[in-house]
Design a protein around this motif. Structure first.
Motif, PDB file in Angstrom:
ATOM      1  N   GLU A  98       0.832  -1.203   0.000  1.00 28.91           N
ATOM      2  CA  GLU A  98       0.000   0.000   0.000  1.00 28.91           C
ATOM      3  C   GLU A  98       0.872   1.261   0.000  1.00 28.91           C
ATOM      4  O   GLU A  98       0.556   2.235  -0.695  1.00 28.91           O
ATOM      5  N   TRP A 102       0.822   4.254  -2.727  1.00 32.62           N
ATOM      6  CA  TRP A 102       0.670   5.661  -2.349  1.00 32.62           C
ATOM      7  C   TRP A 102       1.780   6.494  -2.988  1.00 32.62           C
ATOM      8  O   TRP A 102       1.532   7.541  -3.560  1.00 32.62           O
ATOM      9  N   ARG A 124      -6.856  12.739   2.549  1.00 32.89           N
ATOM     10  CA  ARG A 124      -7.127  11.319   2.807  1.00 32.89           C
ATOM     11  C   ARG A 124      -6.090  10.740   3.771  1.00 32.89           C
ATOM     12  O   ARG A 124      -6.436  10.021   4.715  1.00 32.89           O
ATOM     13  N   LEU A 125      -4.826  11.076   3.550  1.00 32.26           N
ATOM     14  CA  LEU A 125      -3.765  10.555   4.402  1.00 32.26           C
ATOM     15  C   LEU A 125      -3.884  11.130   5.815  1.00 32.26           C
ATOM     16  O   LEU A 125      -3.693  10.405   6.795  1.00 32.26           O
ATOM     17  N   HIS A 127      -6.559  11.937   7.322  1.00 31.13           N
ATOM     18  CA  HIS A 127      -7.652  11.188   7.943  1.00 31.13           C
ATOM     19  C   HIS A 127      -7.152   9.824   8.429  1.00 31.13           C
ATOM     20  O   HIS A 127      -7.429   9.418   9.558  1.00 31.13           O
ATOM     21  N   ASP A 128      -6.429   9.121   7.568  1.00 33.71           N
ATOM     22  CA  ASP A 128      -5.897   7.798   7.931  1.00 33.71           C
ATOM     23  C   ASP A 128      -4.946   7.899   9.127  1.00 33.71           C
ATOM     24  O   ASP A 128      -4.990   7.068  10.039  1.00 33.71           O
ATOM     25  N   GLU A 131      -6.883   8.358  12.346  1.00 36.58           N
ATOM     26  CA  GLU A 131      -7.469   7.103  12.823  1.00 36.58           C
ATOM     27  C   GLU A 131      -6.428   6.242  13.529  1.00 36.58           C
ATOM     28  O   GLU A 131      -6.715   5.622  14.560  1.00 36.58           O
ATOM     29  N   LEU A 159       3.701   6.776   7.309  1.00 34.81           N
ATOM     30  CA  LEU A 159       2.660   7.690   6.847  1.00 34.81           C
ATOM     31  C   LEU A 159       3.038   9.154   7.045  1.00 34.81           C
ATOM     32  O   LEU A 159       2.740   9.989   6.183  1.00 34.81           O
TER      33      LEU A 159
END
Length: 175
Positions: A98, A102, A124-125, A127-128, A131, A159
């Protein structure tokens, strides 16, 4: 103050991933007000040196605890748990695949000078990442699960680096 205190004890905070950042800031400012070298400008050499050492130590503690990833790494260090950051074999293959996908997507958007796509990837990242920080709070503070906490920290290291690359690509296109 005791030089052997960990960062949490030094700043008078509980040893936990979830921190009251307002309290962290207040404790930092209060301690710095007590020991800042400017307060000891007319003191003797020993007192000035002592002030500088404490000020440096307080800055180090604050810098480590104010951001979640360094705080998480520090908590693992305090628990004598090796995060295994140097070893990609500690990461699941699907996560590594993944990450490659990315990075390819980011590289393609950067090459195409697609600011909209880079901003979409950024959001999006973020947000990830949010989480995973929520998961980390649970694995550290509620479950005291160092294995899962270390896994989340390793993921976040990847990330956060990817987020930096996206932000760098956005900045390059905006100039």
């Amino acid at each position: 103050m005791d030089f052997s205190d960990d960062h949490f004890a030094l700043l008078g905070l509980p040893r936990a991933f979830r921190l009251d950042t307002t309290l962290l800031d207040a404790r930092y400012r209060a301690l710095q007000a007590e020991v800042h070298p400017d307060r000891f400008a007319n003191a003797g050499d020993a007192e000035r040196r002592f002030s500088l050492q404490w000020s440096t130590r307080i800055n180090e503690a604050y810098q480590t605890l104010k951001k979640p990833l360094p705080r998480a790494r520090y908590l693992l260090l305090l628990a004598n748990y090796d995060v295994g950051a140097e070893n990609n074999l500690a990461m699941p293959t699907d996560f590594l695949i993944e990450q490659m996908e990315w990075r390819e997507t980011v590289a393609d958007a950067r090459a195409a000078r697609d600011l909209h796509e880079l901003e979409r990837l950024h959001h999006r990242l973020k947000h990830d990442i949010g989480e995973i920080y929520d998961e980390l709070a649970v694995t550290f503070d509620e479950q005291q699960d160092l294995v899962q906490s270390a896994d989340r920290v390793r993921r976040l290291m990847f990330l956060e680096k990817l987020l930096f690359e996206i932000d760098d690509a956005i900045a390059a296109l905006e100039t």
